[in-house]
Design a protein around this motif. Structure first.
Motif, PDB file in Angstrom:
ATOM      1  N   LYS A 101       9.040  24.023 -47.923  1.00 53.79           N
ATOM      2  CA  LYS A 101       9.010  22.865 -47.028  1.00 53.79           C
ATOM      3  C   LYS A 101       8.831  23.365 -45.601  1.00 53.79           C
ATOM      4  O   LYS A 101       9.443  24.351 -45.200  1.00 53.79           O
ATOM      5  CB  LYS A 101      10.311  22.056 -47.136  1.00 53.79           C
ATOM      6  CG  LYS A 101      10.724  21.731 -48.566  1.00 53.79           C
ATOM      7  CD  LYS A 101       9.668  20.942 -49.314  1.00 53.79           C
ATOM      8  CE  LYS A 101      10.035  20.770 -50.789  1.00 53.79           C
ATOM      9  NZ  LYS A 101       8.929  20.170 -51.566  1.00 53.79           N
ATOM     10  N   PHE A 102       8.035  22.663 -44.829  1.00 52.23           N
ATOM     11  CA  PHE A 102       7.594  23.187 -43.541  1.00 52.23           C
ATOM     12  C   PHE A 102       8.336  22.570 -42.361  1.00 52.23           C
ATOM     13  O   PHE A 102       8.703  21.399 -42.383  1.00 52.23           O
ATOM     14  CB  PHE A 102       6.095  22.961 -43.370  1.00 52.23           C
ATOM     15  CG  PHE A 102       5.259  23.874 -44.215  1.00 52.23           C
ATOM     16  CD1 PHE A 102       4.663  24.998 -43.679  1.00 52.23           C
ATOM     17  CD2 PHE A 102       5.091  23.635 -45.573  1.00 52.23           C
ATOM     18  CE1 PHE A 102       3.905  25.858 -44.463  1.00 52.23           C
ATOM     19  CE2 PHE A 102       4.343  24.481 -46.365  1.00 52.23           C
ATOM     20  CZ  PHE A 102       3.752  25.602 -45.810  1.00 52.23           C
ATOM     21  N   VAL A 103       8.532  23.399 -41.353  1.00 50.71           N
ATOM     22  CA  VAL A 103       8.959  22.928 -40.043  1.00 50.71           C
ATOM     23  C   VAL A 103       7.682  22.694 -39.248  1.00 50.71           C
ATOM     24  O   VAL A 103       6.952  23.645 -38.939  1.00 50.71           O
ATOM     25  CB  VAL A 103       9.870  23.944 -39.334  1.00 50.71           C
ATOM     26  CG1 VAL A 103      10.258  23.430 -37.952  1.00 50.71           C
ATOM     27  CG2 VAL A 103      11.110  24.231 -40.175  1.00 50.71           C
ATOM     28  N   SER A 104       7.404  21.434 -38.918  1.00 53.67           N
ATOM     29  CA  SER A 104       6.110  21.087 -38.327  1.00 53.67           C
ATOM     30  C   SER A 104       6.305  20.199 -37.109  1.00 53.67           C
ATOM     31  O   SER A 104       7.323  19.513 -36.970  1.00 53.67           O
ATOM     32  CB  SER A 104       5.257  20.364 -39.373  1.00 53.67           C
ATOM     33  OG  SER A 104       3.987  20.041 -38.872  1.00 53.67           O
ATOM     34  N   LYS A 105       5.328  20.192 -36.237  1.00 54.14           N
ATOM     35  CA  LYS A 105       5.383  19.300 -35.082  1.00 54.14           C
ATOM     36  C   LYS A 105       5.114  17.868 -35.527  1.00 54.14           C
ATOM     37  O   LYS A 105       4.339  17.613 -36.459  1.00 54.14           O
ATOM     38  CB  LYS A 105       4.383  19.732 -34.012  1.00 54.14           C
ATOM     39  CG  LYS A 105       2.929  19.741 -34.436  1.00 54.14           C
ATOM     40  CD  LYS A 105       2.050  20.256 -33.305  1.00 54.14           C
ATOM     41  CE  LYS A 105       0.569  20.246 -33.709  1.00 54.14           C
ATOM     42  NZ  LYS A 105      -0.298  20.759 -32.612  1.00 54.14           N
ATOM     43  N   LYS A 106       5.761  16.933 -34.840  1.00 54.02           N
ATOM     44  CA  LYS A 106       5.738  15.535 -35.272  1.00 54.02           C
ATOM     45  C   LYS A 106       4.334  14.936 -35.240  1.00 54.02           C
ATOM     46  O   LYS A 106       4.042  13.996 -35.992  1.00 54.02           O
ATOM     47  CB  LYS A 106       6.682  14.697 -34.422  1.00 54.02           C
ATOM     48  CG  LYS A 106       6.224  14.474 -32.991  1.00 54.02           C
ATOM     49  CD  LYS A 106       7.120  13.478 -32.274  1.00 54.02           C
ATOM     50  CE  LYS A 106       6.568  13.115 -30.906  1.00 54.02           C
ATOM     51  NZ  LYS A 106       7.399  12.090 -30.231  1.00 54.02           N
ATOM     52  N   GLU A 107       3.453  15.470 -34.396  1.00 57.27           N
ATOM     53  CA  GLU A 107       2.100  14.920 -34.283  1.00 57.27           C
ATOM     54  C   GLU A 107       1.329  14.994 -35.595  1.00 57.27           C
ATOM     55  O   GLU A 107       0.413  14.199 -35.831  1.00 57.27           O
ATOM     56  CB  GLU A 107       1.318  15.649 -33.185  1.00 57.27           C
ATOM     57  CG  GLU A 107       1.796  15.390 -31.775  1.00 57.27           C
ATOM     58  CD  GLU A 107       2.994  16.227 -31.362  1.00 57.27           C
ATOM     59  OE1 GLU A 107       3.447  16.090 -30.210  1.00 57.27           O
ATOM     60  OE2 GLU A 107       3.479  17.032 -32.192  1.00 57.27           O
ATOM     61  N   LEU A 108       1.691  15.949 -36.462  1.00 55.78           N
ATOM     62  CA  LEU A 108       0.991  16.089 -37.736  1.00 55.78           C
ATOM     63  C   LEU A 108       1.469  15.090 -38.784  1.00 55.78           C
ATOM     64  O   LEU A 108       0.918  15.022 -39.875  1.00 55.78           O
ATOM     65  CB  LEU A 108       1.159  17.516 -38.271  1.00 55.78           C
ATOM     66  CG  LEU A 108       0.556  18.624 -37.412  1.00 55.78           C
ATOM     67  CD1 LEU A 108       0.826  19.991 -38.044  1.00 55.78           C
ATOM     68  CD2 LEU A 108      -0.946  18.424 -37.220  1.00 55.78           C
ATOM     69  N   GLY A 109       2.496  14.321 -38.444  1.00 55.86           N
ATOM     70  CA  GLY A 109       3.059  13.383 -39.406  1.00 55.86           C
ATOM     71  C   GLY A 109       2.306  12.083 -39.535  1.00 55.86           C
ATOM     72  O   GLY A 109       2.710  11.205 -40.304  1.00 55.86           O
ATOM     73  N   LYS A 110       1.223  11.933 -38.798  1.00 58.24           N
ATOM     74  CA  LYS A 110       0.423  10.705 -38.922  1.00 58.24           C
ATOM     75  C   LYS A 110      -1.039  11.003 -38.642  1.00 58.24           C
ATOM     76  O   LYS A 110      -1.375  11.935 -37.897  1.00 58.24           O
ATOM     77  CB  LYS A 110       0.939   9.636 -37.952  1.00 58.24           C
ATOM     78  CG  LYS A 110       0.946  10.056 -36.498  1.00 58.24           C
ATOM     79  CD  LYS A 110       1.538   8.967 -35.611  1.00 58.24           C
ATOM     80  CE  LYS A 110       1.572   9.410 -34.141  1.00 58.24           C
ATOM     81  NZ  LYS A 110       2.166   8.359 -33.282  1.00 58.24           N
TER      82      LYS A 110
END
Length: 243
Positions: A101-110
């Motif tokens: 499971k990844f730690v990702s920046k919120k911008e990639l969530g949409k």
């Protein structure tokens, strides 16, 4: 000649890449609704396998060097340098048995078919890098989720991808939070090489014939040393093999 060839192959790649994103979005949705986590995870694994096959159009090869027995009965914290977006499919595919499971920046969530859906619903955490307090709260909850499920984390501590392959200084707060809340986990450093070369001409054309290499280093128990020294050791281990 090589760059000239990359123009038509890049068009072909982007065509199949886009089709793959669009096709797997409803597949993921159906798998999650009808089969729950396990079915959704299988669809994500296959999706990332297909993304790797799309890259094969460009002559991209993937090599993973792993001589260690990475435990499956506890949380693994995979820590890697970050050279490009195509670092991610081989990690998901080759380490799929560890449920990364990844730690990702919120911008990639949409806004990105399939990818955004998986980040929102597959167990990863989306953080606002401009809001440190909120990010740490989310990291804490993410660690609780990992401890409960025995699934694994993937974190790129550089915070953003390297455009030249040169490593950037690690941002340590997220790692320190995971180490604090997951003392029974093991850390697996991963060195990624050459994926930055795919974008050495920018997003178009994508370079051809790149051999993306992932090297897994010896797993380190989180509780084997102080968190700060562990972060330093992991950073040294990863960067020492960047070429």
């Amino acid at each position: 000649m090589k760059k000239l060839l990359s123009y038509p192959l890049s068009i072909l790649f982007y065509l199949f890449f886009g089709i793959t994103l669009v096709i797997f979005h409803p597949i993921q949705w159906l798998c999650l609704k009808l089969g729950g986590y396990d079915a959704h995870k299988r669809s994500v694994d296959i999706f990332n396998f297909c993304l790797m096959r799309c890259l094969n159009i460009l002559g991209t090869r993937f090599g993973v060097e792993n001589q260690y027995d990475i435990p499956r009965d506890k949380t693994v914290i995979f820590v890697a340098n970050h050279q490009g977006m195509y670092d991610i499919p081989p990690i998901i595919w080759y380490f799929r048995k560890h449920h990364p499971k990844f730690v990702s920046k919120k911008e990639l969530g949409k806004g990105i078919p399939s990818i955004s859906f998986n980040l929102r619903h597959g167990g990863s955490v989306l953080i606002d890098r401009k809001n440190r307090r909120e990010a740490l709260v989310k990291m804490s909850k993410f660690a609780d989720y990992l401890a409960e499920t025995k699934r694994s984390a993937v974190i790129f501590p550089e915070g953003t991808r390297s455009r030249t392959g040169e490593p950037k200084k690690f941002q340590v707060n997220g790692l320190l939070m995971l180490f604090k809340k997951l003392p029974d986990a093991v850390v697996v450093p991963i060195t990624i090489n050459n994926s930055w070369k795919l974008f050495k001409h920018g997003n178009y054309p994508i370079d051809v014939g790149v051999h993306v290499r992932l090297k897994t280093h010896k797993p380190i128990p989180v509780n084997s040393q102080e968190a700060e020294s562990l972060v330093a050791e992991v950073e040294r281990t990863i960067t020492a093999d960047i070429i």
